[in-house]
Design a protein around this motif. Structure first.
Motif, mmCIF file in Angstrom:
data_model
loop_
_atom_site.group_PDB
_atom_site.id
_atom_site.type_symbol
_atom_site.label_atom_id
_atom_site.label_comp_id
_atom_site.label_asym_id
_atom_site.label_seq_id
_atom_site.Cartn_x
_atom_site.Cartn_y
_atom_site.Cartn_z
ATOM 1 N N PRO A 163 -22.692 -19.959 10.152
ATOM 2 C CA PRO A 163 -22.558 -21.223 10.890
ATOM 3 C C PRO A 163 -21.849 -22.293 10.065
ATOM 4 O O PRO A 163 -21.391 -23.287 10.615
ATOM 5 C CB PRO A 163 -24.005 -21.611 11.181
ATOM 6 C CG PRO A 163 -24.813 -20.906 10.145
ATOM 7 C CD PRO A 163 -24.102 -19.616 9.898
ATOM 8 N N ASP A 164 -21.761 -22.077 8.749
ATOM 9 C CA ASP A 164 -21.083 -23.027 7.872
ATOM 10 C C ASP A 164 -19.571 -22.861 7.881
ATOM 11 O O ASP A 164 -18.840 -23.729 7.399
ATOM 12 C CB ASP A 164 -21.580 -22.849 6.433
ATOM 13 C CG ASP A 164 -21.257 -21.457 5.899
ATOM 14 O OD1 ASP A 164 -21.687 -20.469 6.541
ATOM 15 O OD2 ASP A 164 -20.580 -21.343 4.871
ATOM 16 N N LEU A 165 -19.077 -21.755 8.416
ATOM 17 C CA LEU A 165 -17.640 -21.500 8.428
ATOM 18 C C LEU A 165 -16.939 -22.453 9.385
ATOM 19 O O LEU A 165 -17.260 -22.506 10.571
ATOM 20 C CB LEU A 165 -17.360 -20.054 8.844
ATOM 21 C CG LEU A 165 -15.881 -19.658 8.928
ATOM 22 C CD1 LEU A 165 -15.245 -19.652 7.544
ATOM 23 C CD2 LEU A 165 -15.728 -18.289 9.603
ATOM 24 N N ARG A 166 -15.998 -23.195 8.883
ATOM 25 C CA ARG A 166 -15.239 -24.105 9.746
ATOM 26 C C ARG A 166 -14.164 -23.317 10.487
ATOM 27 O O ARG A 166 -13.418 -22.551 9.883
ATOM 28 C CB ARG A 166 -14.588 -25.216 8.927
ATOM 29 C CG ARG A 166 -15.558 -26.043 8.110
ATOM 30 C CD ARG A 166 -14.902 -27.306 7.611
ATOM 31 N NE ARG A 166 -15.708 -27.972 6.584
ATOM 32 C CZ ARG A 166 -15.467 -29.186 6.137
ATOM 33 N NH1 ARG A 166 -14.436 -29.892 6.621
ATOM 34 N NH2 ARG A 166 -16.222 -29.733 5.199
ATOM 35 N N LEU A 167 -14.079 -23.544 11.784
ATOM 36 C CA LEU A 167 -13.090 -22.860 12.613
ATOM 37 C C LEU A 167 -12.314 -23.894 13.409
ATOM 38 O O LEU A 167 -12.895 -24.655 14.181
ATOM 39 C CB LEU A 167 -13.772 -21.865 13.561
ATOM 40 C CG LEU A 167 -12.858 -21.094 14.527
ATOM 41 C CD1 LEU A 167 -11.789 -20.321 13.763
ATOM 42 C CD2 LEU A 167 -13.676 -20.154 15.402
ATOM 43 N N LEU A 168 -11.005 -23.920 13.194
ATOM 44 C CA LEU A 168 -10.143 -24.855 13.906
ATOM 45 C C LEU A 168 -9.044 -24.071 14.607
ATOM 46 O O LEU A 168 -8.463 -23.131 14.035
ATOM 47 C CB LEU A 168 -9.511 -25.866 12.942
ATOM 48 C CG LEU A 168 -10.481 -26.740 12.149
ATOM 49 C CD1 LEU A 168 -10.757 -26.123 10.776
ATOM 50 C CD2 LEU A 168 -9.929 -28.156 11.979
ATOM 51 N N VAL A 169 -8.757 -24.439 15.839
ATOM 52 C CA VAL A 169 -7.715 -23.793 16.632
ATOM 53 C C VAL A 169 -6.698 -24.853 17.017
ATOM 54 O O VAL A 169 -7.063 -25.901 17.565
ATOM 55 C CB VAL A 169 -8.305 -23.130 17.897
ATOM 56 C CG1 VAL A 169 -7.198 -22.457 18.698
ATOM 57 C CG2 VAL A 169 -9.383 -22.119 17.524
ATOM 58 N N THR A 170 -5.427 -24.611 16.708
ATOM 59 C CA THR A 170 -4.392 -25.588 17.031
ATOM 60 C C THR A 170 -3.347 -24.961 17.932
ATOM 61 O O THR A 170 -3.065 -23.763 17.847
ATOM 62 C CB THR A 170 -3.700 -26.117 15.752
ATOM 63 O OG1 THR A 170 -2.902 -25.069 15.171
ATOM 64 C CG2 THR A 170 -4.720 -26.590 14.737
#
Length: 211
Positions: free
Chosen positions: A150-157
């Protein structure tokens, strides 16, 4: 004011980084607005020394170019703090903390290490260029965040993307933040040229010079 600061994404950069600390983030902005070159290094700086950032690019040529540009802006040599990994070509080292990788390389990374040990954030760039590999990576990362990291940052652009289905897949409104950076509009004038006997390339070359 530097060119980076003048880009549209710079206006929402702090908001994007802050949101990524607690939830998945979807960023939409027009082409050339700074999504690719501004967001990953900003997230890296926010992580401090707690993890690496992987920027997933669909195309090899773009991956190399993006890595070189980010390294140039940060004043470091390519393969040092910023590097890339593509098929048959790697410019990375133990010092690399921001790695630009193609979908195939990222998929192999996930298959070798499902927990992504040492990775603090993943940015899926140009998500509108959907492929089986990118969809599989997205699904694996989403499941990883829900069940193990849950600590993994996930960004979608993306430049062109319907955000509602994607936000729902990332966990609904409570689990995803959608941020839009507005682009700049410029006047467009349309002129029609009567074709003559010359080659099209000659007409185009002359018009470019006039424009």
């Amino acid at each position: 004011m530097s060119a980076s600061v003048d880009l549209p994404v710079a206006e929402v950069l702090e908001e994007v980084v802050a949101a990524s600390r607690t939830r998945a983030v979807v960023v939409t902005a027009p082409p050339g607005s700074g999504k690719t070159t501004l967001i990953p290094p900003a997230v890296l700086d926010d992580l401090g020394g707690s993890g690496q950032v992987v920027l997933v690019q669909p195309r090899r040529l773009a991956a190399r170019a993006v890595a070189a540009e980010i390294a140039r802006r940060r004043g470091c040599s390519l393969g040092g703090e910023v590097g890339y990994r593509v098929r048959f070509d790697v410019r990375a080292s133990r010092e690399t903390r921001l790695s630009v990788e193609t979908t195939g390389i990222m998929l192999r990374r996930l298959l070798d290490d499902l927990a992504l040990e040492g990775i603090g954030a993943v940015v899926l760039d140009e998500f509108h260029e959907q492929s089986i590999e990118m969809d599989l990576i997205f699904g694996m990362l989403t499941q990883l965040r829900r069940e193990l990291r849950p600590d993994l940052r996930l960004l979608v652009t993306s430049a062109t993307l319907s955000t509602e289905p994607l936000a729902h897949a990332l966990g609904g409104e409570a689990g995803c933040r959608v941020i839009t950076a507005e682009g700049r509009c410029y006047p467009v004038e349309i002129r029609y040229l009567r074709r003559g006997e010359r080659m099209l390339r000659d007409d185009v070359a002359e018009l470019i010079a006039k424009a």
